[in-house]
Every structure is written in structure tokens, then in C-alpha cells.
Design an enzyme around this catalytic site. Structure first.
Site, PDB file in Angstrom:
ATOM      1  N   SER A  65       0.828  -1.199   0.000  1.00 54.87           N
ATOM      2  CA  SER A  65       0.000   0.000   0.000  1.00 54.87           C
ATOM      3  C   SER A  65       0.861   1.247   0.000  1.00 54.87           C
ATOM      4  CB  SER A  65      -0.926   0.010   1.208  1.00 54.87           C
ATOM      5  OG  SER A  65      -0.214   0.488   2.332  1.00 54.87           O
ATOM      6  N   LYS A  66       0.222   2.325  -0.431  1.00 55.38           N
ATOM      7  CA  LYS A  66       0.914   3.580  -0.605  1.00 55.38           C
ATOM      8  C   LYS A  66       1.507   4.114   0.694  1.00 55.38           C
ATOM      9  CE  LYS A  66      -0.259   7.429  -3.183  1.00 55.38           C
ATOM     10  NZ  LYS A  66      -1.255   8.279  -3.799  1.00 55.38           N
ATOM     11  N   ARG A  67       0.845   3.744   1.793  1.00 53.00           N
ATOM     12  CA  ARG A  67       1.308   4.271   3.074  1.00 53.00           C
ATOM     13  C   ARG A  67       2.725   3.799   3.406  1.00 53.00           C
ATOM     14  NH1 ARG A  67      -2.194   2.226   6.957  1.00 53.00           N
ATOM     15  NH2 ARG A  67      -3.512   1.669   5.204  1.00 53.00           N
ATOM     16  N   GLN A  68       3.071   2.599   2.942  1.00 48.95           N
ATOM     17  CA  GLN A  68       4.401   2.067   3.282  1.00 48.95           C
ATOM     18  C   GLN A  68       5.470   2.395   2.258  1.00 48.95           C
ATOM     19  OE1 GLN A  68       1.809  -0.583   3.974  1.00 48.95           O
ATOM     20  NE2 GLN A  68       2.643  -1.669   5.712  1.00 48.95           N
ATOM     21  N   GLY A  69       5.131   3.191   1.270  1.00 49.43           N
ATOM     22  CA  GLY A  69       6.144   3.549   0.278  1.00 49.43           C
ATOM     23  C   GLY A  69       5.518   3.653  -1.083  1.00 49.43           C
TER      24      GLY A  69
END
Ligand code: GLU
Length: 489
Positions: free
Chosen positions: A262-266
Site C-alpha cells: 500500500s501507498k502508506r508504506q512507500g
């Protein structure tokens, strides 16, 4: 009702990539495209691009063309499809609405689907009730029993309707995935999903199946988030009386710490990686191993080699792990294989965009050579060469080697400065500097660290950096002497 294995119609090998043009290319979608491409090529088949743009709320203008651009950049080529042409077109779903219209009418006549006139309000109330009773959200099939006359009347009256797929009411649906083998689903778990929306536009569930059939797709490679749709898709083929293609559901891609990519992790988009300076060959090599391996577990693969060796037998179903360190490893590997001049050409735009200017190409080459060992991605060239453009501020103590005092260090540097001033500008090369200074230190019975340590810091201002001789050469004599004079102050 049981549905057993089906044969592939004809012997044409045709794979497709069917993205929705909703923005940038997710790494997971690149993996899907790549696996389809590689399987098609390894089997001597065709690879087709179809754009699934029926969900217009999610569509982003220009996304189709940017998709083609990024796929071209990584080297994936299409034999047929959107932007390429071919005899199965159009390859853009919104240009195929008449086809869906005709086939949905046919499906209604065959009894595989029915009109549903339920209003949004009724459906919302129904879902709320199901939620309250802890039941799975599902259409209650109210309209499934309407008589043909009633349907005709309501359509003629101009009532809004959707077309729903009529699922079997009991029994099991058995489907076959090339990686997972047979999978059983209970008919009672299948919702009568919408095939055609009230605006006449088909859903994925309808358009995708119709197109795969009409485009004579032999193999469907798609993410395993579609597994729950799988029985419904097969039932739709059945309802039309069509032979389904073979299905290969690719394993999930997870973050290193578990969980969905997911975008939150990179970064999750290929364009992000391209912009940071990851090479297409590294991205391809990395993605190919997200769910596939060769018998000998070879790690380094070019796209051409992959296209020869790829096969379903090397694929698995357990989730693939997105490990950025691995991507960095591949990128470093491919970067270091590049000739220096090519690497410099790749680095130049990254430096220019932050306003770095070069007097000569030779200077650029020297700067890049200095940083090349430590480049993980091309964009790293900027921080890695900052010290060459601007001497960082540093504490005088950094100049002192081990327990040598500041005063003594100053004397050593002064002595060294005199030596360096004697060198002719044409002799100012790494090799000459190294030979001359090491001899000079040895002749005086000095210790290398007492002179070369402070010299390195004076030139770079950094605790860790490349060695003093290569930095001195890259900076040139004038700038080197200026930095040494500065350190003496
Ligand atoms: N349009 C679908 C998606 O982008 C395609 C899935 C499939 O390959 O069938 O996820």
C-alpha cells in the site's frame, strides 16, 4: 449444478493485459502485465492490450496513453490492441457498448440474466437489514421472479433497471485454476451481480468476459483478488454456451512486514520508481521473481531470457514479498554494469534539475565515477555529489586523525599544502597524487593517516567519503588548494 473442466478452444495462444485507465501503473499491475507477456512469449503466442474504461468515475484523463508509455519504457510490447490495432478491435471498452448491448439481450433471452427494477433506496434498506442480521450483503432476488409481461410493461413505462446475472440457486460450482487446481464454491454464496448498470454501461463482470471471448483470449492472467469472481465468470461463459479460457490467478504481493502493498508504506507506482532512477532492467528482473522462480533459482534475468524460460511450472500461489532492498540490489547491479559515459548521461538530468553545472563532460564523468559505487538509484547522484559542489560546514576537530591535536594537524596540513602546490596542474591526477604523496610520507617517516586523514576531510568536509586522491582529482588543483587553505583557517 457441477461444472467440470473445459477444453481450450482452438490452439491459438492469446494473452491479454486489461488494465483500467485510472492513473499510474501499480507495481502489482506491472507484475500482471509482465507475467502475461512472458507466458505469451514463452508459448509463442500473442499479447494484447485492452483498456477497461467502463468505470468512468474512476477514469483519469490521459491514463491510457501514460500506461502505454510506461509499459514501453520497461520493454513490454503488445502485438495487438489499444494503440496498436488489430482485427479484434476496438480495444477500448467504451467503444464496444453496442456489442455489450446486443449480447446482454441475448443473455436475457437465454435466461442467464434478468431485469432488476429495485431502486437505490430499496437496496440500501435491504443492505442495512442484512447488516443488522449479520448476513452477507446480497441482492434478495426480488425481481428474479417477475413475469416477462411485467418486465416488458415496466421497461416500456421507462422504469430504470439494471441487468443481473442469474446464479444457480443451489449446488456447487467447480472451477479450475492453472496454479490452484480445482476450486469449489457453494452456489448459495454467489450474489446475482449486476452485469449492466442502469445507464446501459456494463460492469467489469460482463464486459471482461464478453471481450475475452470475442477477442479469443486463450489464457487469463489476473490478480488473485479476482478469485471470488471466478465462479461467477465461469457461470457466465456457461450461460452463453462459450468455452472459457484458462485462468491463472497470480499470487498477492505483500509488504515485507506483511499486509497489502500500500501507498502508506512507500511507493507503489512504477512511475515513482522510474523517476527516482530505477532502471527498467532492474524493475523487470525484480518483478519477474514476484511469484516465479527458475529450477536453478537463478537471480539475474533479462527480459529476453525471461521470455524464453518463463513457465507456469515455476509459479507459485504463496504471496510474493515486495522487498525494496532486493530492488535496490538489482538496480545497483545493473547500474554498475553500465559504461561510465552511459551512467553519466543517466545522471546528468538529475543534477541539472537541481542546478548543478559542469564545465566539461570530463568533470561530469569524474563526479559520477566518484559516486558510482554507492549509487542505489540514479537520483542518489545528487546527495552523493553535493560535497563536490559545496564544501559542507564541519567542525575543525573532524580534521584531527585519532589523538593528534588540532595544532599538530594544522602543522601537518601546512606542510602538505606546500607539497601539493609544487605539483604541476597537468600532473594533478589521482595516480600521480597517490604516488607522490605516499612516497613523500614514506621518505619522511610520517604516518599516512596523520596527513591523508585531514586531507580527505579538508577536501570533502565529511566524516565518510571517497578517498582523498580521487576527490582531489575530481575537484581539480585550484579548488582542492582552496579547500585546504580554508581548513587552515
Ligand atoms: N480491468 C481489470 C483490472 O484492472 C482487469 C482484471 C483482469 O485482468 O481481468 O483489474
Amino acid at each position: 449444478m457441477r461444472i467440470f473442466g473445459y477444453q481450450l478452444g482452438g490452439n491459438k495462444i492469446r494473452f491479454r493485459f486489461a488494465p483500467s485507465p485510472t492513473g499510474l501503473l501499480h507495481i502489482g499491475n506491472l507484475r500482471t502485465a509482465l507475467f502475461g507477456y512472458l507466458l505469451a512469449k514463452s508459448l509463442g503466442g500473442k499479447f494484447i492490450l485492452r483498456l477497461e474504461d467502463t468505470d468512468q468515475k474512476r477514469e483519469v484523463a490521459g491514463a491510457g496513453d501514460s500506461l502505454i508509455k510506461i509499459l514501453q519504457w520497461v520493454g513490454i510490447k503488445f502485438d495487438e490492441g489499444y494503440g496498436v490495432g488489430g482485427k479484434y478491435g476496438p480495444y477500448l471498452q467504451t467503444e464496444r457498448l453496442n456489442i455489450y448491448d446486443k449480447l446482454s439481450t441475448e443473455l436475457l433471452a437465454k435466461g442467464g440474466a434478468y431485469h432488476c427494477f429495485c431502486t437505490e433506496d430499496r437496496l440500501t434498506a435491504m443492505r442495512a437489514e442484512q447488516e443488522k442480521n449479520k448476513q452477507a450483503p446480497r441482492y434478495d432476488r426480488l425481481c428474479r421472479s417477475l413475469s416477462p409481461e411485467e418486465v416488458k410493461k415496466r421497461v416500456a413505462r421507462g422504469e430504470k433497471f439494471v441487468i443481473r446475472q442469474a446464479m444457480p440457486l443451489s449446488g456447487e460450482v467447480l472451477v479450475h485454476d492453472e496454479l490452484r487446481d480445482d476450486i469449489k464454491f457453494r452456489a448459495e454464496d454467489l450474489d446475482d451481480q449486476v452485469l449492466i448498470k442502469s445507464n446501459g454501461i456494463p460492469t467489469y463482470q460482463f464486459a471482461n468476459i464478453v471481450d475475452d471471448h470475442l477477442m479469443e483470449i486463450s489464457h487469463v492472467t489476473r490478480g488473485d483478488e479476482w478469485l471470488s469472481s471466478f465462479p461467477k465468470n465461469i457461470l457466465l461463459y456457461q450461460a452463453f454456451g462459450w468455452t472459457p479460457p484458462k485462468f491463472i490467478h497470480l499470487p498477492l504481493i505483500m509488504n515485507k512486514g506483511g499486509g497489502k502493498l500500500s501507498k502508506r508504506q512507500g511507493d507503489v507506482y512504477v512511475e515513482n520508481y522510474r523517476d527516482q532512477g530505477y532502471l527498467p532492467e532492474a524493475i523487470i528482473n525484480f518483478c519477474a521473481l514476484l511469484g516465479w522462480h527458475s529450477k536453478d533459482d537463478k537471480e539475474i534475468w533479462t527480459l529476453t531470457e525471461l521470455a524464453k524460460s518463463f513457465s507456469v511450472s515455476g509459479m507459485g500461489v504463496s504471496p510474493a514479498i515486495f522487498d525494496l532492498e532486493k530492488l535496490d540490489y538489482y538496480n545497483g547491479y545493473y547500474l554498475r554494469k553500465k559504461p561510465l559515459s552511459e551512467l553519466a548521461d543517466l545522471c546528468r538530468p538529475y543534477l541539472e534539475v537541481v542546478g548543478r553545472k559542469f564545465n566539461t563532460q570530463a568533470q561530469l564523468l569524474k563526479f559520477v565515477a566518484l559516486a558510482s559505487d554507492r549509487l542505489k538509484k540514479i537520483g542518489d547522484i545528487v546527495p552523493l555529489t553535493d560535497f563536490l559542489f559545496e564544501l559542507p560546514k564541519y567542525e575543525p576537530e573532524l580534521l584531527c586523525w585519532k589523538k593528534i591535536s588540532l595544532k599538530q594537524t594544522r602543522l601537518n596540513m601546512k606542510e602538505l599544502e606546500e607539497e601539493l602546490k609544487k605539483i604541476k596542474v597537468n600532473d594533478w591526477t589521482k595516480e600521480y597524487l597517490e604516488k607522490t604523496l605516499l612516497t613523500w610520507i614514506k621518505d619522511h617517516n610520517y604516518k599516512n593517516g596523520e596527513y591523508l586523514g585531514p586531507l580527505r576531510v579538508a577536501l570533502t568536509g565529511l566524516k565518510n567519503s571517497p578517498g582523498p586522491f580521487e576527490v582531489a582529482e575530481a575537484l581539480g588543483q585550484e579548488e582542492s588548494l582552496r579547500r585546504i587553505a580554508l581548513s587552515l583557517e
